[in-house]
Design an enzyme around this catalytic site. Structure first.
Site, PDB file in Angstrom:
ATOM      1  CG  ASN A  27      60.875  45.656  50.507  1.00 30.55           C
ATOM      2  OD1 ASN A  27      60.839  44.484  50.897  1.00 30.55           O
ATOM      3  ND2 ASN A  27      60.451  46.032  49.308  1.00 30.55           N
ATOM      4  CD1 TRP A  28      65.819  44.277  55.010  1.00 34.86           C
ATOM      5  CD2 TRP A  28      65.927  42.278  56.016  1.00 34.86           C
ATOM      6  NE1 TRP A  28      66.377  44.461  56.243  1.00 34.86           N
ATOM      7  CE2 TRP A  28      66.462  43.253  56.896  1.00 34.86           C
ATOM      8  CE3 TRP A  28      65.890  40.952  56.450  1.00 34.86           C
ATOM      9  CZ2 TRP A  28      66.957  42.942  58.159  1.00 34.86           C
ATOM     10  CZ3 TRP A  28      66.378  40.640  57.710  1.00 34.86           C
ATOM     11  CH2 TRP A  28      66.905  41.631  58.555  1.00 34.86           C
ATOM     12  CE  LYS A  29      63.462  45.849  46.760  1.00 31.18           C
ATOM     13  NZ  LYS A  29      63.420  46.434  45.444  1.00 31.18           N
ATOM     14  CG  HIS A  74      57.053  46.555  46.456  1.00 29.87           C
ATOM     15  ND1 HIS A  74      57.732  46.299  45.289  1.00 29.87           N
ATOM     16  CD2 HIS A  74      57.874  47.319  47.223  1.00 29.87           C
ATOM     17  CE1 HIS A  74      58.923  46.894  45.357  1.00 29.87           C
ATOM     18  NE2 HIS A  74      59.026  47.515  46.519  1.00 29.87           N
ATOM     19  CD  GLU A  95      60.849  44.807  43.647  1.00 26.37           C
ATOM     20  OE1 GLU A  95      60.824  44.111  44.678  1.00 26.37           O
ATOM     21  OE2 GLU A  95      61.697  45.697  43.444  1.00 26.37           O
ATOM     22  CD  GLU A 118      58.600  51.858  47.098  1.00 24.10           C
ATOM     23  OE1 GLU A 118      59.631  52.006  47.745  1.00 24.10           O
ATOM     24  OE2 GLU A 118      58.215  50.749  46.682  1.00 24.10           O
ATOM     25  N   GLY A 161      65.565  50.496  42.578  1.00 22.33           N
ATOM     26  CA  GLY A 161      66.705  49.640  42.254  1.00 22.33           C
ATOM     27  C   GLY A 161      67.526  50.107  41.061  1.00 22.33           C
ATOM     28  CB  SER A 191      67.594  54.808  43.933  1.00 20.91           C
ATOM     29  OG  SER A 191      67.444  53.815  42.943  1.00 20.91           O
ATOM     30  N   GLY A 241      64.920  49.823  49.960  1.00 19.37           N
ATOM     31  CA  GLY A 241      65.175  48.458  49.500  1.00 19.37           C
ATOM     32  C   GLY A 241      66.642  48.113  49.648  1.00 19.37           C
ATOM     33  N   GLY A 242      67.401  48.226  48.559  1.00 21.29           N
ATOM     34  CA  GLY A 242      68.808  47.824  48.504  1.00 21.29           C
ATOM     35  C   GLY A 242      69.649  48.289  49.680  1.00 21.29           C
TER      36      GLY A 242
HETATM   37  C1  PEP Z   1      61.736  49.109  47.270  1.00 20.69           C
HETATM   38  O1  PEP Z   1      61.954  47.916  47.138  1.00 20.69           O
HETATM   39  O2  PEP Z   1      60.648  49.472  47.691  1.00 20.69           O
HETATM   40  C2  PEP Z   1      62.788  50.062  46.931  1.00 20.69           C
HETATM   41  C3  PEP Z   1      62.534  51.318  47.059  1.00 20.69           C
HETATM   42  O3  PEP Z   1      63.984  49.560  46.498  1.00 20.69           O
HETATM   43  P1  PEP Z   1      65.373  50.379  46.324  1.00 20.69           P
HETATM   44  O4  PEP Z   1      65.562  51.178  47.567  1.00 20.69           O
HETATM   45  O5  PEP Z   1      66.406  49.312  46.155  1.00 20.69           O
HETATM   46  O6  PEP Z   1      65.216  51.245  45.123  1.00 20.69           O
END
Ligand code: PEP
Length: 247
Positions: free
Chosen positions: A14-16, A89, A91, A163, A169, A209, A230-231
């Site tokens: 997930n590049w957001k 999600h 966010e 999640e 994050g 994370s 994500g990150g």
């Molecule tokens: C996400 O955006 O779904 C996520 C899990 O982010 P991260 O890996 O950065 O915690």
């Protein structure tokens, strides 16, 4: 409950809202496409990354077309070669006020378009501290699946991503042991709504994370069927390492 084995783990990037330029997106994509992971870039880059088996959108609207300024339908995504859509999600729930009712509408529209939904659920730190996790997950799943028949779910290849919001994050991932418990809880909830077969066949992913050091533990120790990253999916080497340790 026995978890279905033998299925290749599903790793979703997930590049957001990253990266800022199309050139960078193409570079990142070219470095990670060999992983065969599902890649969910910002909407505007989707077309330039197609064709790719495993292209996903981070969001969609629930109507097919019409006077809905700024929105994009599942059919439009499908028409440019997208197969997956992330729905609900945290966010989107937090910054764009997506309620469980909205998540339900989006899920239905993705299923109707014959795309694969990746439904995200998870509790906040406060809810966890108050011991509300089980109820929160139950409500999120029941509301998301409201009025969706067993037949439709069986054909949809629905994936559920656990999640925990406190882990996204933050650099503080959920323990694999706890993620495993949550995976079993999610299956129990699905089993009650549909049946054991549907529950066993639904891939449960973990997100929050995840990196190349901890990723494999959610698959190999916790027995989950995939990851939502994500990150760490924005750093090519890190992401390739992560996938290599699992698949
Ligand atoms: C996400 O955006 O779904 C996520 C899990 O982010 P991260 O890996 O950065 O915690």
């Amino acid at each position: 409950m026995k978890i279905s084995n033998g299925v290749k783990p599903l790793i979703v990037a997930n590049w957001k809202c990253n990266p800022a330029k199309e050139k960078e997106a193409k570079r990142l994509f070219n470095s990670v496409k060999k992983t065969k992971a599902v890649i969910c870039p910002p909407l505007i880059y989707l077309k330039s990354l197609a064709p790719y088996v495993g292209l996903g959108a981070q969001n969609c609207f629930w109507e097919k077309k019409g006077a809905f300024t700024g929105e994009v339908s599942p059919a439009m995504l499908k028409n440019i070669g997208c197969q997956y859509v992330i729905v609900g999600h945290s966010e989107r729930r937090r910054y764009f006020n997506e309620t469980d009712e909205v998540v339900n509408k989006k899920l239905k529209s993705v299923i109707e378009a014959r795309m694969i939904p990746i439904l995200c659920i998870g509790e906040t730190q406060k809810q966890r501290d108050r011991g509300e996790t089980e109820n929160i997950l139950k409500k999120q799943i029941e509301d998301a699946l409201n009025d969706i028949s067993k037949f439709k779910i069986q054909n949809s290849k629905l994936c559920i991503a656990y999640e925990p919001i406190w882990a996204i994050g933050t650099g503080k991932p959920c323990d694999p042991e706890e993620a495993q418990k949550m995976g079993l809880l999610i299956r129990k909830i699905i089993s009650k709504i549909y049946n054991r077969t549907v529950a066993q066949k639904t891939p449960i992913l973990y997100g929050g994370s995840v990196n190349s050091k901890n990723g494999a533990s959610y698959i190999k120790e916790a027995g989950l069927q995939g990851l939502l990253v994500g990150g760490a999916s924005l750093e090519a080497k890190e992401f390739v390492d992560l996938v290599r340790k699992i698949c």
